[in-house]
Design a protein around this motif. Structure first.
Motif, short mmCIF file in Angstrom:
data_model
loop_
_atom_site.label_atom_id
_atom_site.label_comp_id
_atom_site.label_asym_id
_atom_site.label_seq_id
_atom_site.Cartn_x
_atom_site.Cartn_y
_atom_site.Cartn_z
N ILE A 113 0.75 -1.22 -0.06
CA ILE A 113 -0.12 -0.07 0.05
C ILE A 113 1.15 1.23 0.06
CG2 ILE A 113 -1.71 1.33 1.08
CD1 ILE A 113 -2.91 -1.26 0.22
N VAL A 114 0.77 2.15 -1.03
CA VAL A 114 1.67 3.33 -1.21
C VAL A 114 0.88 4.68 -0.95
CG1 VAL A 114 3.34 2.20 -2.79
CG2 VAL A 114 1.34 3.33 -3.67
N LYS A 115 -0.42 4.56 -0.78
CA LYS A 115 -1.17 5.83 -0.83
C LYS A 115 -2.72 5.30 -0.37
CE LYS A 115 0.04 9.07 -3.40
NZ LYS A 115 0.22 10.46 -2.71
N SER A 116 -3.25 6.12 0.49
CA SER A 116 -4.70 5.88 0.81
C SER A 116 -5.09 7.25 1.06
CB SER A 116 -4.69 5.16 2.10
OG SER A 116 -3.99 5.58 3.13
N GLY A 117 -6.59 7.36 1.17
CA GLY A 117 -7.25 8.59 1.20
C GLY A 117 -8.60 8.54 0.77
N ILE A 118 -9.61 9.80 0.89
CA ILE A 118 -10.59 9.78 0.19
C ILE A 118 -10.73 9.64 -0.96
CG2 ILE A 118 -12.76 11.37 -0.03
CD1 ILE A 118 -11.81 12.69 2.88
N GLY A 119 -11.70 8.95 -1.71
CA GLY A 119 -11.75 8.65 -3.12
C GLY A 119 -11.69 10.03 -4.16
N SER A 120 -12.45 10.81 -3.43
CA SER A 120 -12.39 11.89 -4.63
C SER A 120 -11.19 12.83 -4.42
CB SER A 120 -13.71 12.80 -4.15
OG SER A 120 -13.57 13.49 -2.67
N GLU A 121 -10.62 12.75 -3.25
CA GLU A 121 -9.39 13.67 -3.09
C GLU A 121 -8.15 12.80 -3.85
OE1 GLU A 121 -8.37 13.90 0.96
OE2 GLU A 121 -9.91 15.48 1.27
N LEU A 122 -8.29 11.43 -4.10
CA LEU A 122 -7.15 10.56 -4.73
C LEU A 122 -7.33 10.83 -6.05
CD1 LEU A 122 -6.68 7.32 -2.72
CD2 LEU A 122 -5.23 9.47 -2.87
N LEU A 123 -8.88 11.11 -6.59
CA LEU A 123 -8.89 11.16 -7.91
C LEU A 123 -8.09 12.40 -8.45
CD1 LEU A 123 -10.89 10.14 -10.21
CD2 LEU A 123 -12.72 11.63 -9.43
N HIS A 124 -8.22 13.55 -7.79
CA HIS A 124 -7.35 14.45 -8.04
C HIS A 124 -5.90 14.78 -7.72
CE1 HIS A 124 -11.82 15.65 -8.28
NE2 HIS A 124 -11.07 16.33 -9.35
N ASP A 125 -5.14 13.63 -7.10
CA ASP A 125 -4.16 13.81 -6.74
C ASP A 125 -3.23 13.36 -7.93
OD1 ASP A 125 -1.44 11.63 -6.00
OD2 ASP A 125 -1.99 12.77 -3.86
N GLU A 126 -2.00 14.35 -8.05
CA GLU A 126 -1.37 14.42 -9.02
C GLU A 126 -0.59 13.12 -9.43
OE1 GLU A 126 -1.40 16.86 -11.61
OE2 GLU A 126 -2.84 17.93 -10.21
N ALA A 127 0.03 12.54 -8.55
CA ALA A 127 0.67 11.28 -8.66
C ALA A 127 -0.20 10.27 -9.05
CB ALA A 127 1.42 10.77 -7.31
N VAL A 128 -1.49 10.13 -8.29
CA VAL A 128 -2.47 9.00 -8.88
C VAL A 128 -2.87 9.38 -10.35
CG1 VAL A 128 -4.56 8.12 -8.24
CG2 VAL A 128 -3.20 8.36 -6.72
N LYS A 129 -3.24 10.55 -10.57
CA LYS A 129 -3.48 10.76 -11.92
C LYS A 129 -2.48 10.64 -13.06
CE LYS A 129 -5.25 15.16 -12.41
NZ LYS A 129 -5.22 16.55 -12.09
N GLU A 130 -1.34 10.68 -12.68
CA GLU A 130 -0.17 10.28 -13.78
C GLU A 130 0.11 8.82 -13.96
OE1 GLU A 130 4.46 11.37 -14.81
OE2 GLU A 130 3.43 12.51 -13.05
N ALA A 131 -0.23 8.27 -12.67
CA ALA A 131 0.16 6.77 -12.66
C ALA A 131 -1.15 6.05 -13.28
CB ALA A 131 0.58 6.12 -11.60
#
Length: 236
Positions: free
Chosen positions: A213-231
């Motif tokens: 597990i490398v990251k966790s959080g609220i779904g809508s916030e991860l949707l706008h997380d730059e690292a998640v968006k790129e990956a």
């Protein structure tokens, strides 16, 4: 806390597939687990279901340590999975497949009520109720897999790649139904490669990479997380 996984590791022979995973699911939540192919998402689900034994750590469900409990006993406690690849019984009718989902139950009136509920959620299954499961389309088989899991009346519904191989319109339909059953009180843990759909739906989410597990959080916030968006969302 409905599901609590702490420092769970799992081996395939000498290869370590999961490295000390910890995650939680509260009553009434939709929690998503996203990641690339080979990240360990399905392995995590198989561990929770009891299909694969864990090497270390613990899995608690409803306050009980179920780490060494047989898969069928986990189903009886309310932990049920719609597996990756659907896993319908191809020679059995749609109705028989759904009835198999209720094999642990003895409340015939409740089973009948839940069968009606599944047919309301998936009218196509009602139309196809006498048809062999193996002759259904991919989308219909996914509906059948979810419906069969619901027939066990689970406390926690595990969904492994529910959008796999489906056309965009059917993906929207499946996720709308997941949202509907959650609004009716069902707790859901969903593994999904379609990160955008999963994060748009989930209350919370975890990102899995190479068994960690490398990251966790609220779904809508991860949707706008730059690292998640790129990956995972194809946004550079």
């Amino acid at each position: 806390m409905l599901l609590e996984i702490e420092n769970m590791s799992l081996l395939y022979g000498r290869i370590q597939a999961l490295h000390g995973i910890s995650l939680t699911v509260d009553e009434g939540e939709i929690v998503a687990l996203i990641g690339a192919n080979g990240a360990g998402k399905t392995t995590t689900m198989r561990a929770i279901s009891g299909i694969r034994p864990i090497a270390s750590g613990s899995i608690r469900f409803g306050g009980e340590d179920i780490s060494k409990l047989r898969p069928d006993l986990r189903v009886r406690r309310g932990l049920c999975q719609a597996p990756e690849g659907r896993g319908v019984f191809p020679g059995m009718s749609v109705l028989e497949n759904l009835e198999m989902g209720a094999f642990t139950r003895r409340d015939s009136a409740g089973v009948a009520a839940d069968l009606d509920r599944v047919f309301q959620l998936f009218p196509r299954l009602l139309e196809r109720r006498k048809q062999p499961g193996g002759t259904l389309s991919g989308g219909e088989q996914q509906m059948l897999a979810v419906g069969r899991a619901l027939m066990s009346r689970p406390r926690l519904l595990l969904l492994d790649e529910p959008s796999m191989g489906l056309a965009p319109m059917l993906i929207q339909q499946i996720f709308a139904i997941i949202k509907e059953i959650n609004e009716q009180g069902m707790t859901v843990l969903v593994v999904e490669q379609n990160a955008h759909q999963a994060l748009s739906l989930a209350h919370r989410a975890y990102v899995l990479e190479t068994g960690r597990i490398v990251k966790s959080g609220i779904g809508s916030e991860l949707l706008h997380d730059e690292a998640v968006k790129e990956a995972y969302l194809g946004v550079a």
